[in-house]
Design a protein around this motif. Structure first.
Motif, PDB file in Angstrom:
ATOM      1  N   THR A 343      69.340  13.301  28.099  1.00 11.11           N
ATOM      2  CA  THR A 343      70.596  13.975  27.767  1.00 11.11           C
ATOM      3  C   THR A 343      71.635  13.864  28.873  1.00 11.11           C
ATOM      4  O   THR A 343      72.825  14.060  28.629  1.00 11.11           O
ATOM      5  N   GLY A 344      71.171  13.574  30.098  1.00 15.07           N
ATOM      6  CA  GLY A 344      72.096  13.529  31.227  1.00 15.07           C
ATOM      7  C   GLY A 344      72.463  14.908  31.744  1.00 15.07           C
ATOM      8  O   GLY A 344      73.372  15.051  32.572  1.00 15.07           O
ATOM      9  N   ILE A 345      71.752  15.936  31.290  1.00 17.48           N
ATOM     10  CA  ILE A 345      72.000  17.310  31.736  1.00 17.48           C
ATOM     11  C   ILE A 345      71.065  17.611  32.898  1.00 17.48           C
ATOM     12  O   ILE A 345      69.875  17.292  32.849  1.00 17.48           O
ATOM     13  N   THR A 346      71.572  18.229  33.941  1.00 17.27           N
ATOM     14  CA  THR A 346      70.748  18.511  35.119  1.00 17.27           C
ATOM     15  C   THR A 346      69.621  19.480  34.763  1.00 17.27           C
ATOM     16  O   THR A 346      69.728  20.258  33.801  1.00 17.27           O
ATOM     17  N   ILE A 347      68.565  19.455  35.576  1.00 22.77           N
ATOM     18  CA  ILE A 347      67.409  20.315  35.329  1.00 22.77           C
ATOM     19  C   ILE A 347      67.826  21.788  35.308  1.00 22.77           C
ATOM     20  O   ILE A 347      67.399  22.560  34.445  1.00 22.77           O
ATOM     21  N   GLY A 348      68.670  22.185  36.262  1.00 21.82           N
ATOM     22  CA  GLY A 348      69.108  23.580  36.330  1.00 21.82           C
ATOM     23  C   GLY A 348      69.847  24.015  35.077  1.00 21.82           C
ATOM     24  O   GLY A 348      69.574  25.083  34.513  1.00 21.82           O
ATOM     25  N   GLN A 349      70.808  23.190  34.629  1.00 23.52           N
ATOM     26  CA  GLN A 349      71.563  23.512  33.415  1.00 23.52           C
ATOM     27  C   GLN A 349      70.653  23.515  32.195  1.00 23.52           C
ATOM     28  O   GLN A 349      70.758  24.380  31.313  1.00 23.52           O
ATOM     29  N   LEU A 350      69.754  22.544  32.158  1.00 19.85           N
ATOM     30  CA  LEU A 350      68.878  22.394  31.004  1.00 19.85           C
ATOM     31  C   LEU A 350      67.923  23.574  30.878  1.00 19.85           C
ATOM     32  O   LEU A 350      67.640  24.045  29.768  1.00 19.85           O
ATOM     33  N   THR A 351      67.422  24.066  32.006  1.00 14.03           N
ATOM     34  CA  THR A 351      66.527  25.229  31.976  1.00 14.03           C
ATOM     35  C   THR A 351      67.226  26.428  31.342  1.00 14.03           C
ATOM     36  O   THR A 351      66.638  27.144  30.524  1.00 14.03           O
ATOM     37  N   ALA A 352      68.479  26.639  31.720  1.00 14.29           N
ATOM     38  CA  ALA A 352      69.244  27.749  31.146  1.00 14.29           C
ATOM     39  C   ALA A 352      69.501  27.536  29.658  1.00 14.29           C
ATOM     40  O   ALA A 352      69.394  28.468  28.849  1.00 14.29           O
ATOM     41  N   LEU A 353      69.829  26.298  29.268  1.00 12.05           N
ATOM     42  CA  LEU A 353      70.082  25.982  27.861  1.00 12.05           C
ATOM     43  C   LEU A 353      68.837  26.235  27.012  1.00 12.05           C
ATOM     44  O   LEU A 353      68.912  26.828  25.928  1.00 12.05           O
ATOM     45  N   LEU A 354      67.696  25.770  27.513  1.00 15.19           N
ATOM     46  CA  LEU A 354      66.455  25.924  26.761  1.00 15.19           C
ATOM     47  C   LEU A 354      66.063  27.389  26.632  1.00 15.19           C
ATOM     48  O   LEU A 354      65.498  27.809  25.607  1.00 15.19           O
TER      49      LEU A 354
END
Length: 375
Positions: A343-354
């Motif tokens: 997705t190209g989304i950083t791990i930090g951002q992705l953790t919050a999204l999930l």
């Protein structure tokens, strides 16, 4: 993939005298093998706590580069791919491991980052009981989870039975080798290995002209363990390579399972002891395994897709959340790092999204850092 980076990564493995953990630490500290080469004369300024011996060893790359040049020619002649840690095709689960190889050599057509990967290991002296377990397990697993990559080591016994049953049931299967791709060991498995090239593949960290020496099998086992979501021990004596693989898998926080056997059977002792000591979950069939891995929704998902049932768009989704859902619609059950890469989304951002998607009842976390899109 950057050919220069492949070249320097290959040379680095020779330079560190096959100390794979040291090679990985150097690689990560510098950011790339090429950067290590370019800073070979001031490596002490680049890497903290570098010893005088290491600084001196990293100055002269000539032997490693010469060997890498030879290997590149061999790879070109035999259609072999080299995968470095920065390659999207490198097994991303393996990247989490502290001793991951910085280069893998691969020939085949399987996706090494498939959503579900299972390694099957055990004794080389398989019994009829073990053969029956593998045959029933893989055939039944196919009904629950049609898309699984089966991994093993191409050795006698459990390994070759796992590969052959995977082929028989239409699963891709990967053989992780303890030698270079210029040979097949044991030679008697050559016909199966050739079939695997069209329905899976062969993978190794060893360059050509590397023999199947005893230490290489233990090194091979960490790849078998690290690239999978779960490891299944079919049969094992009290000591054996399968148990070593399970121990490595435990250190990687992978799920480990074992089939129990008769308490007097020599090649069930390792499995029974591992279960007794809480080193493995007890399974007796594919359904047990699927439930333990929380993969039981897969059959329903596949049925829905085959009937053309589409998921409705979930309400109140941000563009980034929709991007994650669209990816999980295409390939369900992906690990966090793979989701980040795709997705190209950083791990930090992705953790919050999930977390937000989990609160909305859209996804649920699974074992091994996986995320599942709910129907």
């Amino acid at each position: 993939m950057n050919k220069d980076e492949i070249f320097y990564a290959m040379a680095l493995t020779r330079l560190t005298n096959f100390n794979y953990q040291q090679a990985l630490e150097l690689y990560k500290a510098a950011g790339s093998a090429q950067a290590l080469y370019e800073h070979r004369h001031d490596i002490g300024d680049m890497i903290d706590n570098s010893t005088p011996r290491l600084v001196e060893a990293l100055k002269d790359w000539s032997d490693g580069m010469k060997r890498a040049e030879y290997e590149l020619k061999f790879m070109e002649e035999h259609q072999i791919r080299a995968l470095t840690l920065t390659d999207d095709n490198y097994p991303q689960r393996l990247c989490e491991c502290s001793d991951a190889p910085i280069v893998l050599y691969y020939k085949g057509n399987a996706d090494l980052n498939q959503a579900k990967i299972v390694s099957i290991v055990g004794t080389r002296r398989i019994t009829t009981y073990g053969q029956d377990l593998i045959r029933r397990f893989i055939a039944d697993l196919k009904t629950y989870c049609p898309q699984v990559l089966i991994v093993s080591g191409l050795a006698y016994g459990v390994d070759i039975n796992a590969h052959r049953q995977a082929l028989e049931n239409g699963y891709p299967t990967i053989g992780v080798l303890a030698h270079g791709l210029d040979q097949i060991y044991p030679y008697h498995h050559r016909d199966t290995a050739v079939k695997m090239l069209n329905q899976g593949g062969l993978l190794t960290e060893f360059m050509s002209q590397t023999n199947a020496d005893k230490p290489n099998f233990v090194r091979r086992n960490r790849i078998v363990a690290g690239m999978a979501d779960a490891i299944i021990l079919v049969e094992s004596a009290e000591k054996g390579g399968g148990l070593i693989t399970c121990e490595i898998a435990q250190s990687y926080n992978r799920a480990v399972f074992a089939f129990p056997g008769n308490v007097t059977a020599e090649f069930s002792k390792g499995c029974n002891n591992l279960i007794r000591d809480n080193g493995a979950g007890l399974i007796s069939n594919a359904k047990d395994f699927v439930n333990a891995m929380s993969w039981q929704d897969e059959a329903r998902r596949q049925q829905a897709l085959s009937e053309g049932i589409e998921r409705n768009l979930f309400p109140d989704l941000t563009p980034e959340e929709k991007q994650v859902i669209d990816l999980l619609k295409e390939i369900n059950d992906l690990q966090l790092n793979i989701l980040s890469v795709k997705t190209g989304i950083t791990i930090g951002q992705l953790t919050a999204l999930l977390f937000q998607l989990e609160m909305k009842g859209v996804v649920k976390p699974l074992a091994g850092g996986m995320y599942h899109l709910l129907l």
